[in-house]
Design an enzyme around this catalytic site. Structure first.
Site, mmCIF file in Angstrom:
data_model
loop_
_atom_site.group_PDB
_atom_site.id
_atom_site.type_symbol
_atom_site.label_atom_id
_atom_site.label_comp_id
_atom_site.label_asym_id
_atom_site.label_seq_id
_atom_site.Cartn_x
_atom_site.Cartn_y
_atom_site.Cartn_z
ATOM 1 N N GLY A 1 2.947 -4.162 9.124
ATOM 2 C CA GLY A 1 2.870 -2.712 9.319
ATOM 3 C C GLY A 1 1.676 -2.036 8.686
ATOM 4 O O GLY A 1 1.815 -1.003 8.053
ATOM 5 N N HIS B 1 -1.533 1.191 -4.323
ATOM 6 C CA HIS B 1 -1.934 2.594 -4.113
ATOM 7 C C HIS B 1 -1.080 3.566 -4.916
ATOM 8 O O HIS B 1 -1.101 4.763 -4.651
ATOM 9 C CB HIS B 1 -1.872 2.955 -2.619
ATOM 10 C CG HIS B 1 -2.942 2.289 -1.800
ATOM 11 N ND1 HIS B 1 -2.968 2.289 -0.427
ATOM 12 C CD2 HIS B 1 -4.060 1.603 -2.178
ATOM 13 C CE1 HIS B 1 -4.038 1.634 0.011
ATOM 14 N NE2 HIS B 1 -4.717 1.198 -1.039
ATOM 15 N N GLN C 1 0.850 -1.206 0.000
ATOM 16 C CA GLN C 1 0.000 0.000 0.000
ATOM 17 C C GLN C 1 0.874 1.241 0.000
ATOM 18 O O GLN C 1 0.384 2.355 -0.077
ATOM 19 C CB GLN C 1 -0.875 0.016 1.257
ATOM 20 C CG GLN C 1 -1.812 -1.166 1.367
ATOM 21 C CD GLN C 1 -2.396 -1.265 2.773
ATOM 22 O OE1 GLN C 1 -3.404 -0.649 3.083
ATOM 23 N NE2 GLN C 1 -1.766 -2.030 3.642
ATOM 24 N N CYS D 1 1.278 17.408 -20.483
ATOM 25 C CA CYS D 1 1.650 16.000 -20.629
ATOM 26 C C CYS D 1 2.638 15.877 -21.797
ATOM 27 O O CYS D 1 2.371 16.390 -22.883
ATOM 28 C CB CYS D 1 0.397 15.179 -20.908
ATOM 29 S SG CYS D 1 0.750 13.480 -21.417
ATOM 30 N N ALA E 1 8.735 -4.194 13.077
ATOM 31 C CA ALA E 1 8.869 -5.156 11.974
ATOM 32 C C ALA E 1 10.335 -5.430 11.633
ATOM 33 O O ALA E 1 10.675 -6.531 11.203
ATOM 34 C CB ALA E 1 8.134 -4.627 10.744
HETATM 35 P P1 OAD Z 1 -1.554 3.228 9.065
HETATM 36 O O1 OAD Z 1 -0.887 4.468 9.555
HETATM 37 O O2 OAD Z 1 -3.038 3.180 9.064
HETATM 38 O O3 OAD Z 1 -1.047 2.007 9.932
HETATM 39 C C1 OAD Z 1 0.297 1.753 10.172
HETATM 40 C C2 OAD Z 1 0.427 0.558 11.071
HETATM 41 O O4 OAD Z 1 1.816 0.253 11.210
HETATM 42 C C3 OAD Z 1 -0.130 0.761 12.476
HETATM 43 O O5 OAD Z 1 -1.061 -0.287 12.776
HETATM 44 C C4 OAD Z 1 1.108 0.679 13.399
HETATM 45 O O6 OAD Z 1 0.847 -0.051 14.581
HETATM 46 C C5 OAD Z 1 2.079 -0.099 12.524
HETATM 47 N N1 OAD Z 1 3.496 0.237 12.786
HETATM 48 C C6 OAD Z 1 4.054 1.434 13.056
HETATM 49 N N2 OAD Z 1 5.379 1.338 13.200
HETATM 50 C C7 OAD Z 1 5.687 0.034 13.004
HETATM 51 C C8 OAD Z 1 6.900 -0.733 13.032
HETATM 52 N N3 OAD Z 1 8.063 -0.159 13.271
HETATM 53 N N4 OAD Z 1 6.810 -2.054 12.765
HETATM 54 C C9 OAD Z 1 5.615 -2.659 12.540
HETATM 55 N N5 OAD Z 1 4.457 -2.005 12.513
HETATM 56 C C10 OAD Z 1 4.480 -0.686 12.737
HETATM 57 O O7 OAD Z 1 -0.956 2.925 7.625
HETATM 58 P P2 OAD Z 1 -1.454 1.903 6.487
HETATM 59 O O8 OAD Z 1 -2.126 0.733 7.088
HETATM 60 O O9 OAD Z 1 -0.317 1.695 5.588
HETATM 61 O O10 OAD Z 1 -3.571 5.097 1.318
HETATM 62 O O11 OAD Z 1 -2.532 2.802 5.745
HETATM 63 C C11 OAD Z 1 -3.204 2.280 4.634
HETATM 64 C C12 OAD Z 1 -3.512 3.353 3.634
HETATM 65 O O12 OAD Z 1 -4.144 4.443 4.292
HETATM 66 C C13 OAD Z 1 -2.296 3.992 3.002
HETATM 67 O O13 OAD Z 1 -1.766 3.253 1.943
HETATM 68 C C14 OAD Z 1 -2.837 5.306 2.530
HETATM 69 C C15 OAD Z 1 -3.773 5.668 3.660
HETATM 70 O O14 OAD Z 1 -4.939 6.223 3.275
HETATM 71 C C16 OAD Z 1 -3.391 5.941 0.282
HETATM 72 O O15 OAD Z 1 -2.592 6.846 0.278
HETATM 73 C C17 OAD Z 1 -4.272 5.658 -0.877
#
Ligand code: OAD
Length: 237
Positions: free
Chosen positions: A174, A107, A89, A134, A218
């Protein structure tokens, strides 16, 4: 072992110095999602959206992969007979920089723009302005960051559906499990019989759907798991 699907989110890049989306100092806190990451926002104020991604681009381009990204590459290199797909993502390029292959940016990517007039995708390493033309169709003002905004379809969904149906192991690293369709991949993989693992700092929104949840950074938890998996599968031959 059947195929492995690894789904990554911004948490895997946290230890490379990139902010996650929903943490206290996360990306969305300085900017409301509605202002920078929706189709409507881009139509309303393309300059603001471009300047947000112009600010983010050099930060992401400078970041270097950490042990979590590298462990994925190690898995791919050490288990050449298993197809390991990386569905990310993240719009950063840390999987590429770590040398992984089979990467699907569902994404989008920070280093690309797409022309909304002709569909041409171009590499954009520097700033992009809202009045640029473009290079393919020469129409002005139609370049959009090649990021999937809320209101748009994620990319590679057909390929991902197929991978999930064929995988024996699904690993999420993550990600908070809040944003669909990615948050639903674990259920799909499980339905087809895969073992499911989560490597996350905190329990996530869909934790209960994982067979095993390994909490911690991670960069520490995943390399250990990867090493054990390599040894186990090599022993089995
Ligand atoms: P989030 O910010 O929602 O979640 C990040 C997760 O990573 C959290 O659950 C943290 O607990 C975990 N985390 C943080 N540091 C970490 C570490 N060192 N090791 C392991 N885990 C860790 O981010 P995403 O789930 O990536 O979309 O968000 C999904 C989407 O939401 C993104 O791709 C973005 C956003 O809207 C778009 O831009 C289209």
């Amino acid at each position: 072992m059947k195929n492995i699907v690894i789904l990554t989110g911004s948490g895997i890049s946290a230890e490379s110095g990139l902010k996650t989306f929903r943490s206290e100092d996360g990306l969305w806190l300085n900017h409301r999602v509605e202002d920078v990451c929706t189709v409507e926002a881009f139509e309303r104020n393309p300059s603001l959206v471009h300047s947000f991604y112009n600010e983010l681009r050099p930060i992401m381009m400078k970041a270097v992969p950490n042990a979590g990204h590298q462990a994925i590459t190690m898995l791919q290199q050490e288990l050449p007979d298993v197809t390991i797909n990386v569905v990310t993502q993240n719009v950063d390029l840390l999987h590429e920089k770590a040398g992984s292959k089979n990467i699907y940016h569902i994404h989008g990517r920070i280093d690309e723009c797409v022309c909304m007039n002709c569909g041409h995708v171009l590499t954009t390493l520097g700033d992009v302005e809202s009045d640029e033309s473009c290079p393919e169709c020469h129409v002005q003002g139609m370049l959009k960051p090649n990021i999937v905004f809320f209101g748009e379809m994620p990319k590679y969904m057909d390929e991902v559906d197929k991978m999930l149906a064929e995988c024996g192991m699904f690993i999420a690293i993550g990600t908070s499990g809040v944003v669909y369709p990615a948050a639903g991949f674990v259920r799909q993989a499980k339905f087809y019989g895969a073992k499911t693992y989560l490597f996350n700092l905190d329990p996530c929104n869909n934790s209960s759907q994982f067979d095993q949840e390994i909490l911690g950074k991670a960069s520490q938890t995943f390399p250990k798991f990867a090493e054990e998996l390599i040894n186990e599968l090599k022993k089995k031959g």
